[in-house]
Design a protein around this motif. Structure first.
Motif, mmCIF file in Angstrom:
data_model
loop_
_atom_site.group_PDB
_atom_site.id
_atom_site.type_symbol
_atom_site.label_atom_id
_atom_site.label_comp_id
_atom_site.label_asym_id
_atom_site.label_seq_id
_atom_site.Cartn_x
_atom_site.Cartn_y
_atom_site.Cartn_z
ATOM 1 N N GLN A 22 -6.642 56.403 15.227
ATOM 2 C CA GLN A 22 -5.701 55.469 14.183
ATOM 3 C C GLN A 22 -6.457 54.661 13.362
ATOM 4 O OE1 GLN A 22 -3.594 52.834 16.884
ATOM 5 N NE2 GLN A 22 -2.520 54.391 17.901
ATOM 6 N N LYS A 109 7.797 55.270 -3.333
ATOM 7 C CA LYS A 109 6.798 54.215 -3.458
ATOM 8 C C LYS A 109 6.543 53.647 -4.825
ATOM 9 C CE LYS A 109 3.203 51.944 -1.609
ATOM 10 N NZ LYS A 109 1.819 52.703 -1.293
ATOM 11 N N PRO A 154 5.971 48.532 -0.185
ATOM 12 C CA PRO A 154 5.718 49.600 0.835
ATOM 13 C C PRO A 154 6.519 51.016 0.560
ATOM 14 C CG PRO A 154 6.759 47.850 1.708
ATOM 15 C CD PRO A 154 6.648 47.488 0.399
ATOM 16 N N TRP A 155 6.460 51.896 1.251
ATOM 17 C CA TRP A 155 7.419 53.261 1.001
ATOM 18 C C TRP A 155 8.753 52.708 1.624
ATOM 19 C CZ3 TRP A 155 7.046 57.753 -0.824
ATOM 20 C CH2 TRP A 155 5.564 58.310 -1.210
ATOM 21 N N LYS A 201 3.468 60.198 5.818
ATOM 22 C CA LYS A 201 2.780 60.215 6.711
ATOM 23 C C LYS A 201 2.360 58.838 7.139
ATOM 24 C CE LYS A 201 0.663 64.859 6.198
ATOM 25 N NZ LYS A 201 -0.653 65.568 5.951
ATOM 26 N N GLU A 202 1.931 57.991 6.044
ATOM 27 C CA GLU A 202 1.632 56.447 6.366
ATOM 28 C C GLU A 202 2.766 55.821 7.195
ATOM 29 O OE1 GLU A 202 0.821 57.087 1.978
ATOM 30 O OE2 GLU A 202 1.558 58.180 3.407
ATOM 31 N N HIS A 205 3.224 57.172 10.545
ATOM 32 C CA HIS A 205 1.856 56.644 11.466
ATOM 33 C C HIS A 205 2.170 55.337 12.075
ATOM 34 C CE1 HIS A 205 -2.175 55.904 12.642
ATOM 35 N NE2 HIS A 205 -2.296 54.712 11.984
ATOM 36 N N GLU A 206 2.532 54.419 11.052
ATOM 37 C CA GLU A 206 2.839 52.955 11.358
ATOM 38 C C GLU A 206 3.813 53.151 12.521
ATOM 39 O OE1 GLU A 206 3.856 48.916 9.642
ATOM 40 O OE2 GLU A 206 3.564 50.566 8.231
#
Length: 396
Positions: A22, A109, A154-155, A201-202, A205-206
């Protein structure tokens, strides 16, 4: 290598590998458990404690209890293992769903500059903000650097943007600054830097990381509930402990208003009252409730009663007869009302008078002693450099 030591080594190795995967730094080591910055931030952003260092101490206490529960073998209890597997399956299904497009909505974004306007802003205020936004737009057209001015967001999915923002995005090229436009929140300039048809992906992932910590949080909550149930006796203070604590902090348990300890009796006449008083005086005050419940039928047939500790303002009969204030209406069936007992003006005479408060304090002291014992048993290491980088924006 002993099986227990092997298990601890494997746990440490897995924890470190997860953090490396991570890209997460190690923030804490509590006994054999390695805790990442990401895990700590997950709990911190949900906490009501705003002070980072205060939360850190309570988080360490939490981890110590979890570690202690595992050391006791409570994570091998059947109900815990079944429930934890359910949490794992739930988390896995949620993660699988999140990697697909949501109703085909776009992710974007972007960054913005907003000049806020109150809902009923006057003409002068609106004109001032319009001039500022126009001036900025001209500066940007003449080569000013947007990144020094815009606030990055943020996205997010476009469906969550204001309607006015969505309309501006339709005709806007990538990295192109919009002309100033209005919304109910004020005047805006926006730029979009990237778009995706699926979850970036960010974000994935979060969310995957947070879902993992949520699963762990739920499992730990169950584990601590089992620990609390199994260790109830450890936090139950004895009568001696209660008495000692009361004597030690007697002033703390004082009350600001008078109290009366005794009995309120409603009977039919003075003759019955005299007989009941004579009967009660054979017993100490602490046994009056029991004595009245066992009172001979000849005495109890014509009365009703209540015993206890009464503060002024709590019982109209006590207020009138003990403290000479207020009034009350006699009970039709038992018209003669009287009291027997003592006024306590200087405060409680025994921990029994304030038992609930003393018990709470005693339990807190026992738990504090237990935590101090765990802190001595398990080594706690804090990476101060990593702690400085913890994001506390959500707790300000």
């Amino acid at each position: 290598m002993p099986r227990r030591l092997l298990g601890i080594c494997i746990l440490l190795l897995v924890s470190v590998m997860c953090m490396q995967a991570q890209g997460d730094a190690v923030l804490l080591k509590v006994g054999s458990e390695v805790i990442s910055k990401g895990e700590f931030e997950y709990y911190y952003k949900k906490s009501l404690k705003r002070d980072l260092h205060l939360f850190l101490q309570s988080f360490i206490d939490y981890k110590l209890k979890v570690l202690d529960a595992k050391e006791r073998g409570l994570d091998t209890v059947g109900v815990y293992r079944v429930q934890k597997e359910f949490y794992r399956q739930l988390a896995s299904s949620e993660q699988a769903v999140e990697h697909f497009p949501v109703n085909g909505r776009e992710w974007v974004k972007l960054s913005h500059v907003t000049f806020p306007l109150k809902q009923h802003a006057g003409e002068k205020e609106e004109q001032r903000m319009r001039q500022k936004s126009d001036s900025l737009y001209v500066s940007l057209q003449n080569g000013a650097e947007w990144k020094q001015m815009g606030e990055e967001l943020p996205w997010m999915q476009t469906r969550f943007l204001l309607k006015e923002w969505q309309e501006q995005l339709l005709g806007l090229e990538q990295n192109q600054v919009s002309a100033p436009f209005y919304s109910p929140q004020g005047i805006h300039l926006i730029v979009w830097e990237a778009k995706r048809n699926t979850m970036p992906k960010e974000v994935a992932h979060e969310r995957t990381r947070d879902t993992f910590w949520l699963k762990e949080e739920m499992a730990n909550a169950l584990l601590l509930a089992i620990r609390a149930r199994e260790g109830q006796a450890e936090l139950v203070p004895t009568e001696r402990v209660l008495e000692d604590l009361f004597r030690k902090y007697r002033e703390k348990y004082g009350w600001g208003i008078p109290h009366f300890r005794g009995v309120v009796v409603h009977c039919q006449n003075k003759k019955e009252a005299k007989a009941i008083k004579k009967y009660l005086r054979k017993f100490p005050v602490t046994l009056w409730q029991e004595a009245l419940e066992r009172m001979p039928a000849a005495l109890s047939a014509g009365c009703t009663f209540e015993t206890g500790l009464f503060r002024i303002g709590q019982n109209p009969y006590v207020d009138k007869l003990a403290f000479k204030c207020g009034s009350f209406a006699p009970i039709t069936e038992y018209p003669y009302t009287w009291i027997l007992g003592d006024k306590l003006k200087k405060g409680p005479e025994s921990y029994r008078d304030v038992r609930e408060k003393v018990e709470i304090d005693a339990r807190n002291e026992l738990e504090t002693a237990q935590i101090n014992g765990l802190r001595q048993k398990y080594r706690v290491e804090i990476n101060e450099e990593v702690l400085k980088t913890v994001n506390n924006e959500g707790n300000k």
